[in-house]
Design an enzyme around this catalytic site. Structure first.
Site, PDB file in Angstrom:
ATOM      1  CB  SER A 185      39.921  41.866  35.708  1.00 38.84           C
ATOM      2  OG  SER A 185      39.465  43.082  36.246  1.00 38.84           O
ATOM      3  CB  CYS A 186      44.833  41.870  39.442  1.00 43.21           C
ATOM      4  SG  CYS A 186      43.883  42.124  40.951  1.00 43.21           S
ATOM      5  CB  CYS A 200      43.200  38.305  37.898  1.00 40.16           C
ATOM      6  SG  CYS A 200      42.594  38.880  39.492  1.00 40.16           S
TER       7      CYS A 200
END
Lengths: 207, 118
Positions: free
Chosen positions: A117-118, A113
């Site tokens: 921080s997906c 990501c």
């Protein structure tokens, strides 16, 4: 200068003191009605039983043994999650719009990501600290082969590397290749081979 | 974006390897029972609004920093959850949900009880 904070004074009884301190805090909070005896257990249970890489492992293992399930998983990850006996809401929340990409002898996938921080937490659990690291996020896009080799994944030049950038709209994860020599294994045994790293594309599945 | 407070709390700690709780194979990893309980209590108190999770996080980071400033970085005594407990005690007392004196009294009782058993 040494710290005067009592929490940092080590003696032979450090373990006992820490255990007593936490127990004392918990029992005071229960006495005061702030928490109940079940509160802590239900929070921990959430991490142990509801959200973790074991969910992703079950999906991958089923895809390995059932080609029709695999097709459904690749077409609509969330719908495939609903076929499983996952806890309520596992295909929703931050796991909505999950998508899975398949590794093949020709294509190796890796997820990142680049913005933040997906991460598909219902299937992979908590992201590792380096997933949020700016160096990893920048480098994996620029030089994915080099980053992969640092993770121990050496790819033949003929293999195409695809980098999938997760966002709030789509959270990607990887369906790794089933390793050789697993022909006789049960679905549960296969699930046991999977690691979060393999489902991020930074590792291969080992028997 | 987060619908589960537990998930929000845990992932907000994942940025820095020093700050992140130990994990094994994608799971939180606890060596001792009191670590689990401290982890759960810290999340429970914040979830119920006794303090902001960010306050706990900042206190944990400051506690880790304080340890680093007073120890060699390769000191084998380093213990993540010792810092966690120290931070939890600070925010619990600061929020007023327990008083420092009460905690000490309760602890003394537990420790004496333990000693008298042995």
């Amino acid at each position: 200068m040494p710290s005067n904070y009592p929490g940092f004074k080590y003696g032979a009884d450090r373990e006992t003191v820490s255990a007593a301190k936490v127990k004392a805090l918990e029992s005071l909070l229960i006495e005061k009605g702030v928490i109940t005896g079940d509160t802590v257990n239900s929070i921990l249970g959430y991490f142990e039983t509801e959200m973790g890489p074991f969910n992703g492992a079950k999906l991958v293992a089923r895809a390995w043994v059932d080609p029709e399930f695999k097709a459904r998983l690749l077409a609509d990850c969330n719908a495939a999650c609903e076929e499983m006996d996952f806890p309520e809401g596992m295909s929703g929340a931050e796991g909505e719009h999950m998508r899975i990409v398949e590794n093949t002898p020709e294509v190796h996938n890796i997820i990142v990501c680049t913005l933040c921080s997906c991460y598909p937490w219902p299937t992979l659990g908590l992201p590792p600290y380096w997933f949020k690291d700016p160096t990893f996020r920048a480098r994996v896009v620029r030089e994915p082969r080099k980053v992969l080799s640092e993770f121990g994944v050496e790819l033949d030049d003929s293999v195409e590397v695809r980098v999938w950038d997760s966002s709030a709209q789509i959270r990607w994860w990887v369906l790794p290749m089933r390793p050789e020599g697993t022909e006789g294994m049960s679905e549960a045994e296969l699930a046991g081979l999977l690691t979060p790293e393999a489902m991020m594309g930074v590792a291969t599945v080992k028997v | 974006m987060f619908t589960k407070f537990e998930h929000f709390a845990a992932t907000s700690l994942m940025g820095d390897p020093e700050e992140a709780p130990p994990r094994k194979d994608g799971h939180l990893h606890f060596d001792r029972d009191w670590e689990k309980m401290a982890f759960g209590v810290a999340i429970a108190l914040s979830k119920q609004g006794y303090y902001e999770w960010e306050d706990f996080r900042q206190t944990l980071m400051a506690t880790i920093k304080e340890w680093e400033n007073t120890h060699e970085l390769n000191d084998p005594e380093w213990d993540y959850y010792q810092c966690w407990v120290a931070a939890l005690e600070k925010v619990a007392v600061a929020s007023g949900v327990v008083k420092a004196g009460e905690l000490e009294t309760q602890m003394a009782q537990l420790l004496n009880c333990k000693n008298s058993e042995t």
